[in-house]
Design a protein around this motif. Structure first.
Motif, short mmCIF file in Angstrom:
data_model
loop_
_atom_site.label_atom_id
_atom_site.label_comp_id
_atom_site.label_asym_id
_atom_site.label_seq_id
_atom_site.Cartn_x
_atom_site.Cartn_y
_atom_site.Cartn_z
N ALA A 53 -4.34 -45.70 2.61
CA ALA A 53 -3.61 -46.07 1.39
C ALA A 53 -3.09 -44.83 0.67
CB ALA A 53 -4.52 -46.88 0.46
N TYR A 54 -3.94 -43.79 0.59
CA TYR A 54 -3.52 -42.54 -0.06
C TYR A 54 -2.34 -41.92 0.69
CZ TYR A 54 -3.33 -37.70 -1.47
OH TYR A 54 -2.89 -36.48 -1.89
N MET A 59 3.30 -40.50 1.32
CA MET A 59 4.51 -40.48 2.14
C MET A 59 5.67 -41.19 1.43
SD MET A 59 3.15 -40.99 6.02
CE MET A 59 4.81 -41.12 6.65
N ALA A 60 5.38 -42.30 0.79
CA ALA A 60 6.42 -43.03 0.05
C ALA A 60 6.97 -42.17 -1.08
CB ALA A 60 5.88 -44.34 -0.49
N ARG A 61 6.08 -41.47 -1.76
CA ARG A 61 6.53 -40.62 -2.86
C ARG A 61 7.34 -39.43 -2.36
NH1 ARG A 61 6.12 -39.86 -8.15
NH2 ARG A 61 5.77 -37.78 -8.97
N LEU A 62 6.95 -38.85 -1.25
CA LEU A 62 7.69 -37.72 -0.69
C LEU A 62 9.04 -38.16 -0.11
CD1 LEU A 62 4.82 -35.74 1.07
CD2 LEU A 62 6.03 -35.11 -1.01
N HIS A 63 9.09 -39.37 0.39
CA HIS A 63 10.32 -39.88 0.99
C HIS A 63 11.38 -40.13 -0.08
CE1 HIS A 63 13.05 -42.74 2.98
NE2 HIS A 63 12.79 -41.99 4.04
N VAL A 64 10.96 -40.54 -1.26
CA VAL A 64 11.89 -40.83 -2.37
C VAL A 64 12.49 -39.54 -2.90
CG1 VAL A 64 12.04 -41.72 -4.73
CG2 VAL A 64 10.75 -42.96 -2.99
N ALA A 65 11.68 -38.48 -2.96
CA ALA A 65 12.13 -37.23 -3.56
C ALA A 65 13.18 -36.53 -2.73
CB ALA A 65 10.96 -36.29 -3.74
#
Length: 65
Positions: A53-54, A59-65
Motif C-alpha cells: 500500500a505504501y 508510485m502514484a504520487r511520483l507518477h503525478v509529479a
C-alpha cells in the motif's frame, strides 16, 4: 568506539535519512500501529500488504509529479 567514529556516525546518519521516515509515514499518515493477526506467517503477510500500500501510494504520487 560506537558512534563516536566519523565512519559510524556517517552510516547512522544515512540510515536515519533513508529508512526511519518511512516507518513514521506508515504509522502517522497511514495509521498502521499494530498487527491485527498472530503467527509469523500472518504478520509477514500483513506487513507485505502495508508495504505494498505504501509503495503504490508513493508510485502514484511520483507518477503525478
Amino acid at each position: 568506539t560506537g558512534l563516536e567514529t566519523t565512519d559510524a556516525g556517517d552510516v547512522y546518519r544515512l540510515r536515519k535519512q533513508t529508512v526511519e521516515p518511512i516507518f513514521g509515514i506508515i504509522k502517522s499518515i497511514m495509521g498502521f500501529r499494530r498487527f491485527s493477526l498472530r503467527s509469523l506467517a500472518k504478520v509477514t503477510t500483513e506487513w507485505t500488504l502495508v508495504a505494498l500500500a505504501y509503495n503504490c501510494k508513493r508510485m502514484a504520487r511520483l507518477h503525478v509529479a
